[in-house]
Design a protein around this motif. Structure first.
Motif, short mmCIF file in Angstrom:
data_model
loop_
_atom_site.label_atom_id
_atom_site.label_comp_id
_atom_site.label_asym_id
_atom_site.label_seq_id
_atom_site.Cartn_x
_atom_site.Cartn_y
_atom_site.Cartn_z
N LEU A 115 2.51 -0.64 -12.89
CA LEU A 115 2.00 -0.92 -11.71
C LEU A 115 2.78 -0.75 -10.58
O LEU A 115 2.63 -0.02 -9.42
N PHE A 116 3.91 -1.54 -10.46
CA PHE A 116 5.02 -1.36 -9.60
C PHE A 116 5.59 -0.15 -9.29
O PHE A 116 5.94 0.18 -8.39
N TRP A 117 5.98 0.45 -10.47
CA TRP A 117 6.55 1.70 -10.34
C TRP A 117 5.69 2.55 -9.66
O TRP A 117 6.13 3.49 -8.70
N ALA A 118 4.58 2.71 -10.03
CA ALA A 118 3.62 3.45 -9.11
C ALA A 118 3.31 3.43 -7.78
O ALA A 118 3.57 4.17 -6.94
N ALA A 119 3.48 1.85 -7.38
CA ALA A 119 3.33 1.58 -5.90
C ALA A 119 4.97 2.05 -5.42
O ALA A 119 4.64 2.19 -4.09
N LEU A 120 6.08 1.91 -6.09
CA LEU A 120 7.07 2.28 -5.42
C LEU A 120 7.21 3.85 -5.05
O LEU A 120 7.95 4.15 -4.18
N GLN A 121 6.28 4.77 -5.42
CA GLN A 121 6.31 5.97 -5.00
C GLN A 121 5.71 6.12 -3.39
O GLN A 121 5.64 7.24 -2.90
N ILE A 141 1.77 -9.91 -2.77
CA ILE A 141 1.49 -10.15 -4.31
C ILE A 141 2.03 -11.25 -4.80
O ILE A 141 1.23 -11.80 -5.61
N PHE A 142 3.33 -11.66 -4.30
CA PHE A 142 3.80 -12.69 -5.09
C PHE A 142 3.41 -14.37 -4.62
O PHE A 142 3.63 -15.21 -5.33
N ALA A 316 11.15 -2.03 -10.64
CA ALA A 316 9.64 -2.19 -11.29
C ALA A 316 9.81 -3.10 -12.39
O ALA A 316 8.88 -4.14 -12.68
N LEU A 317 10.92 -2.84 -13.32
CA LEU A 317 10.88 -3.80 -14.49
C LEU A 317 11.12 -5.26 -13.96
O LEU A 317 10.56 -6.34 -14.69
N HIS A 318 12.01 -5.36 -13.16
CA HIS A 318 12.46 -6.97 -12.66
C HIS A 318 11.06 -7.41 -12.01
O HIS A 318 10.88 -8.58 -12.16
N LEU A 319 10.53 -6.78 -11.43
CA LEU A 319 9.20 -7.39 -10.68
C LEU A 319 8.21 -7.53 -11.53
O LEU A 319 7.57 -8.71 -11.55
N GLY A 320 7.96 -6.85 -12.51
CA GLY A 320 7.04 -7.00 -13.23
C GLY A 320 7.26 -8.10 -14.30
O GLY A 320 6.52 -9.01 -14.78
#
Length: 365
Positions: A115-121, A141-142, A316-320
């Motif tokens: 989801l974060f990777w999609a948002a990063l676009q 979010i956080f 994306a991985l770190h935020l996830g």
């Protein structure tokens, strides 16, 4: 392993109370020997004081094949896990994570990272990773993901405190508990030689050191985040920060300590005897260690490769991983630190309070 964990723990505690060979091993035994009988609250308190070093098991003359068949670390681990599940809010989440923690942690990190990777676009603003995801979006979010688990954890701790019959807390009780936790005093063994968690025939400080690396590494990472927040809002200095800045000087060593500590704990956990722990929750324990390792490793990787093409997938991985860690905190073994602290505060209340010396009487004229 135990159909009625509290009843079995009560039986074993009564036998230990008659023997008293292990009196100096950890905080469990002075607290145990202060009682002649044990209520459910007493047993729950003893279970949360136990750090599962297993020294008492290997020193005991009443373990199997003796007819008493004592396994105090194992039965207290079962009571401890039950107490965390029963006081958690909501309870069902804790039970689910303890049974299938590794699967849940991996699935949640993967889902959130996608989801974060999609948002990063979407276009961001600012510099560094703020150029691909805005600061406002991260806060939106956080902040709830941080506050809501804290509320759930607070409800669980309040239930636990009522369960063990805790009284009004004094500053001296908190100081005593923090002193014990800071030194990992209950993992030092009765003579300061450590514990034999991973090998019955020798003592070691490994588990104590790995716990300290995880605890202090996490605190350094938290301090790094807090210092970055202060720089952003108070001094109008948004990220990214250079290496010789407070967030980086705190966060990089903290991340390294977390990586080493979590790997060390995982190795020790795999080498330990399952029957001296609670086999039901090994999935949750491994899941928590893996999640904390992934948070620290992805953060270090983001620092090292944040200026390359790997920025987006690493971010994306770190935020996830961080978001999954926050959401699972009240139900993972991260909560055990708070429960153990509550148990140490309760134990401090049991100890006799120093009596102030009376002033000497004036001599008669």
């Amino acid at each position: 392993m135990f159909d009625e964990a509290i009843a079995e723990a009560r039986r074993q505690a009564q036998i230990c109370n008659s023997c008293r060979y292990c009196e100096g091993y950890c905080a469990v035994f002075p607290a145990m020997h202060a009682n002649r009988s044990f209520s459910d609250a007493d047993i729950t308190q003893l279970a949360n004081l136990c750090h599962n070093c297993q020294n008492c098991f290997y020193a005991c003359q009443y373990t199997a094949p003796h007819e008493f068949d004592l396994n105090l670390p194992g039965v207290l681990a079962a009571v401890r896990e039950d107490s965390w599940e029963e006081t958690a809010f909501p309870r069902a989440f804790a039970r689910l994570f303890q049974r299938s923690g590794t699967l849940i942690a991996v699935a949640l990190v993967a889902a959130i990272a996608i989801l974060f990777w999609a948002a990063l676009q979407l276009p961001g603003e600012g510099e560094g990773f703020y150029a691909i995801i805005s600061h406002a979006s991260l806060v939106a979010i956080f902040l709830p993901a941080f506050v809501l688990p804290l509320i759930a954890l607070g409800v669980g701790l309040r239930r636990y405190w009522q369960r063990v019959g805790g009284g009004p807390v004094r500053l001296a009780d908190i100081a005593d508990a923090f002193g014990s936790a800071a030194k990992m005093r209950n993992l030092a063994g009765g003579h300061g030689e450590g514990c034999n968690f991973e090998a019955e025939d020798r003592f070691s400080q490994k588990r104590r050191v790995m716990h300290q690396l995880v605890m202090y590494g996490f605190l350094l990472c938290f301090a790094s985040t807090a210092s970055g927040t202060v720089l952003h809002y108070v001094f109008d200095m948004p990220a990214p920060y250079p290496f010789f800045s407070l967030p980086k000087l705190l966060g990089v060593p903290g991340g390294i300590m977390l990586c080493i500590g979590t790997v060390g704990l995982l190795v020790l956990k795999m080498a330990a005897r399952p029957d001296l722990q609670d086999p039901r929750v090994r999935g949750g324990e491994f899941g928590f260690i893996l999640l904390l390792f992934l948070v620290s490793l992805s953060g270090l990787a983001l620092f090292a490769f944040g200026s390359t093409a790997a920025l987006e997938p690493l971010l994306a991985l770190h935020l996830g991983a961080v978001l999954a860690f926050f959401l699972l905190t009240p139900y993972s073994k991260m909560a055990h630190g708070f429960y153990r602290m509550a148990a140490l505060v309760k134990d401090a209340q049991r100890k006799p309070r120093p009596v102030a010396a009376k002033p000497a009487a004036r001599p008669a004229a």
